[in-house]
Motif scaffolding. Sequence first.
Motif, PDB file in Angstrom:
ATOM      1  N   PHE A  88     119.859  -1.522  37.172  1.00 40.17           N
ATOM      2  CA  PHE A  88     118.683  -2.384  37.268  1.00 40.17           C
ATOM      3  C   PHE A  88     117.445  -1.554  37.605  1.00 40.17           C
ATOM      4  O   PHE A  88     116.785  -1.765  38.638  1.00 40.17           O
ATOM      5  N   ALA A  89     117.160  -0.633  36.731  1.00 38.67           N
ATOM      6  CA  ALA A  89     116.042   0.294  36.904  1.00 38.67           C
ATOM      7  C   ALA A  89     115.799   0.975  35.571  1.00 38.67           C
ATOM      8  O   ALA A  89     116.535   0.751  34.603  1.00 38.67           O
ATOM      9  N   ILE A  90     114.768   1.802  35.521  1.00 36.86           N
ATOM     10  CA  ILE A  90     114.590   2.668  34.360  1.00 36.86           C
ATOM     11  C   ILE A  90     114.624   4.113  34.842  1.00 36.86           C
ATOM     12  O   ILE A  90     114.133   4.429  35.930  1.00 36.86           O
ATOM     13  N   ASP A  91     115.266   4.969  34.060  1.00 34.19           N
ATOM     14  CA  ASP A  91     115.272   6.402  34.344  1.00 34.19           C
ATOM     15  C   ASP A  91     114.233   7.061  33.455  1.00 34.19           C
ATOM     16  O   ASP A  91     114.163   6.780  32.249  1.00 34.19           O
ATOM     17  N   ILE A  92     113.439   7.928  34.040  1.00 36.01           N
ATOM     18  CA  ILE A  92     112.388   8.609  33.292  1.00 36.01           C
ATOM     19  C   ILE A  92     112.594  10.110  33.412  1.00 36.01           C
ATOM     20  O   ILE A  92     112.766  10.643  34.515  1.00 36.01           O
ATOM     21  N   GLY A  93     112.642  10.786  32.287  1.00 38.43           N
ATOM     22  CA  GLY A  93     112.850  12.233  32.267  1.00 38.43           C
ATOM     23  C   GLY A  93     112.124  12.833  31.080  1.00 38.43           C
ATOM     24  O   GLY A  93     111.021  12.425  30.734  1.00 38.43           O
ATOM     25  N   GLY A  94     112.796  13.825  30.459  1.00 42.16           N
ATOM     26  CA  GLY A  94     112.195  14.469  29.303  1.00 42.16           C
ATOM     27  C   GLY A  94     111.166  15.513  29.665  1.00 42.16           C
ATOM     28  O   GLY A  94     110.453  16.026  28.794  1.00 42.16           O
ATOM     29  N   VAL A  95     111.044  15.807  30.954  1.00 34.26           N
ATOM     30  CA  VAL A  95     110.136  16.859  31.434  1.00 34.26           C
ATOM     31  C   VAL A  95     110.901  17.720  32.428  1.00 34.26           C
ATOM     32  O   VAL A  95     112.001  17.372  32.868  1.00 34.26           O
ATOM     33  N   SER A  96     110.343  18.843  32.810  1.00 39.46           N
ATOM     34  CA  SER A  96     111.056  19.789  33.664  1.00 39.46           C
ATOM     35  C   SER A  96     111.140  19.320  35.117  1.00 39.46           C
ATOM     36  O   SER A  96     110.292  18.563  35.596  1.00 39.46           O
ATOM     37  N   GLN A  97     112.187  19.786  35.781  1.00 34.69           N
ATOM     38  CA  GLN A  97     112.355  19.482  37.204  1.00 34.69           C
ATOM     39  C   GLN A  97     111.136  19.991  37.972  1.00 34.69           C
ATOM     40  O   GLN A  97     110.609  21.064  37.703  1.00 34.69           O
TER      41      GLN A  97
END
Length: 207
Positions: A88-97
């Motif tokens: 029940f959330a959205i994960d956002i990534g695609g960029v560097s740590q």
Amino acid sequence: LTTEKKLIQMELKGILTNKLRNKLIKMRIATGCNRNLNNVETKIIKQYRSKMMLYEKLKNKYVNVVKKPIKNGSITSGYATTKRPNHFAIDIGGVSQGTRVNSTKLGIVHGVFYQPGGVKNKKPFAGAGRYVVIKNADNTYSLYMHLQKNSVKLKAGDIVKPGDKVGNMGNTGSETIYMGAHLHYEERLKLVPATYRRPLKVEKLYK
């Protein structure tokens, strides 16, 4: 008798200045103190009043403003999908740590916490790691999870505007399971799991 921490707790519960003053007086009486507020308490109330006046002004400007939590990121896992119906959330990534994570809305920091990963029924699971909870001006809560270690400089009671830094993207909470760096972003109506709310306005910014 009183501390800034107690004041912040009262502030987050929405207690107004006059109610706060009466509450402090009752606390003094209950502990056998003189009912008159001391200089420190009077000063704290004045600071609180000034802070809330600023917050009200900011509401007029930002209450309907929503910004991306990660500017150049992308949604890597959606809200309650077929593959992850309990996410029940959205994960956002695609960029560097280490990429900067920003506040989506105007709000007041409820707290900064840490939840490690663990094992349940012999199965490892990820924890929230370093995470920040913000009570937004629209009376919802935003939770920013898996933030990078030592990247959060906020504290309870801080006012954050849309676009202000919350921390950096990381993968904290992965002590017992592999997890790539990403931001787990949740919205809730209250601070209990059953009140999840789909962050439609934030999702729309990534389309």
